[in-house]
Design an enzyme around this catalytic site. Structure first.
Site, PDB file in Angstrom:
ATOM      1  CG  HIS A  96      24.558  76.553  -4.826  1.00  0.00           C
ATOM      2  ND1 HIS A  96      23.632  76.205  -5.789  1.00  0.00           N
ATOM      3  CD2 HIS A  96      24.656  77.904  -4.881  1.00  0.00           C
ATOM      4  CE1 HIS A  96      23.194  77.298  -6.398  1.00  0.00           C
ATOM      5  NE2 HIS A  96      23.811  78.330  -5.864  1.00  0.00           N
ATOM      6  CE1 TYR A 116      21.179  67.670 -11.481  1.00  0.00           C
ATOM      7  CE2 TYR A 116      21.170  68.870  -9.401  1.00  0.00           C
ATOM      8  CZ  TYR A 116      21.812  68.492 -10.575  1.00  0.00           C
ATOM      9  OH  TYR A 116      23.085  68.934 -10.829  1.00  0.00           O
ATOM     10  N   PRO A 150      25.612  65.754 -18.499  1.00  0.00           N
ATOM     11  CG  PRO A 150      24.209  67.409 -19.359  1.00  0.00           C
ATOM     12  CD  PRO A 150      24.850  66.101 -19.721  1.00  0.00           C
ATOM     13  CE  LYS A 187      30.728  64.726  -9.983  1.00  0.00           C
ATOM     14  NZ  LYS A 187      30.905  65.677  -8.884  1.00  0.00           N
ATOM     15  CE1 TYR A 202      25.052  67.718  -8.357  1.00  0.00           C
ATOM     16  CE2 TYR A 202      26.167  69.500  -7.210  1.00  0.00           C
ATOM     17  CZ  TYR A 202      25.315  69.062  -8.204  1.00  0.00           C
ATOM     18  OH  TYR A 202      24.729  69.981  -9.052  1.00  0.00           O
TER      19      TYR A 202
END
Length: 396
Positions: A72, A201, A293, A297, A385
């Site tokens: 991704h 998100y 979550p 991580k 990220y």
């Protein structure tokens, strides 16, 4: 029984540690209280950072990951009906993440361990760490109805938040930090092709939602809910209605529906045990830290711990050098706290806080505008990220 490193727990941390040590000629035995079937059935997050993917390839556990993992190159942040994309490669010198279920990582590592020495004792119960402060610790346990002892030079506690490793450290020696959040995630696994190739998100007036996936045929979805939520109050129809509502976007995005295979509620907490060493007992992974979550991580932090700890064991067994072992705790905590900060930041940025007032909510939207609308903001999210380097800070 005798080995060099006794490992408690056949989760990602314990299995990665065993594999990295094996490649350096260091023996280990893993004790796991659950059955192999149970371990392989545990559904956990599936976003692997760039450093974690590289690490798995280095330890010889990357073949199936390379074939089946889904790279991704970004994520969407959705608020007020508008998707804003964070493009990872352009902001991180080409880095990206890979979606590959944690249970698949565990499966690959178990097969590697069994292929070479088979030293995973599943359903080893009543594990007790004996004399961790001495030069000759051991593990006492019950296996196949018999009481056994595993003599070792070091013990690695990789047995999760509720395991015996951290509980074996005297309370007077523990340094703990914790934050419990006033919300949880209701998660579902659905037999439905993902409606787009990257994660979404969403910050919505009804609460947070996350669109994710586990494969080309399975979608993983989450809804913010109350920590004491009763799943009976969430029939499939309500789940889909709320997912469509919270993930509605101006570009027409719509989640694909399918048969729901699993529902669960995940509480949200941040936890750090800064005591990661007690004599010859070392903690790694969830035994030492838990992250909400939102930042993806958990497994990745375990990989960072394992990299540092395995390097320290190699230095000791090759040359007797103790410096890396002595520095393990302080070194690991730098990256742990950086990941805790990012996970807290993403959680605060995207969830509806039941205690927030109108001012707090407008500040939240101002943050969303900044972190998605400026290059500096997008880079901050992207760099964290895709994963800070193992050995952070100061690592290239």
């Amino acid at each position: 029984m005798k080995t060099q490193v006794g490992i408690i727990g056949a989760g990602p941390a314990g299995l990665m540690l065993a594999q990295t040590l094996r490649l350096q000629g260091i023996d280990s035995v893993i004790l796991e209280m659950r059955s192999e079937e149970y371990v392989l059935s545990r559904i956990r997050a599936g976003v692997l950072e760039h450093p974690t993917v590289e690490f798995l390839h280095e330890m010889g556990a990357g073949d199936r990951l390379a074939r089946e993992g889904m790279p991704h190159e970004g994520i969407d942040l959705l608020f007020r009906g508008e998707k804003r994309r964070i493009d990872f490669p352009s902001l991180t010198n080409g880095k990206k993440v890979t979606v590959y279920g944690q249970q698949e990582v565990v499966k690959d590592l178990i097969e590697l361990k069994k292929a070479f020495d088979g030293q995973i004792l599943f359903e080893a119960t009543d594990v007790r760490i004996v004399d961790p402060e001495s030069d000759s610790p051991s593990l006492s346990f019950t296996y196949q109805g018999e009481q056994k002892t595993l003599a070792c030079e070091f013990v690695a506690g990789c047995d999760g938040f509720h395991g015996v490793a951290r509980a074996s450290i005297p309370e007077s020696g523990l340094k703990l930090f914790e934050r419990v959040y006033p919300f949880a995630w209701l998660g579902i696994l659905a037999e439905a092709a993902p409606a787009q190739d990257e994660l979404i998100y969403s910050r919505h007036e009804n609460g947070f939602a996350l669109f994710s996936m586990r494969s080309q045929e399975v979608t993983r979805l989450y809804l913010q809910c109350d920590p004491k939520e009763d799943l009976e109050h969430w029939p499939d129809s309500r789940v889909w209605d709320e997912l469509h509502r919270r993930l509605e976007a101006k570009d027409g995005f719509r989640v694909n529906e399918g048969a729901i295979m699993r529902k669960d509620v995940t509480p949200m907490r941040s936890f750090v045990c800064e005591t990661m060493r007690h004599g010859r007992l070392f903690l790694a992974g969830d035994a030492a830290h838990i992250v909400p979550p939102t930042g993806a991580k958990g497994l990745n932090l375990a990989a960072g711990d394992v990299k540092l700890l395995s390097d320290a064991f190699v230095a000791y067994f090759r040359s007797g050098e103790t410096g890396p072992l002595d520095g393990y705790e302080a070194h690991a905590l730098k990256r742990i706290w950086a990941a805790q900060r990012f996970s807290w930041f993403m959680t605060r940025l995207l969830h509806k806080d039941p205690g927030a007032n109108a001012f707090d909510q407008e500040v939240q939207f101002a943050d969303l505008d900044y972190y998605t609308g400026t290059e500096a903001g997008r880079r901050t999210i992207a760099e964290n990220y895709v994963g800070l380097p193992f050995g952070w800070p100061g690592a290239a």
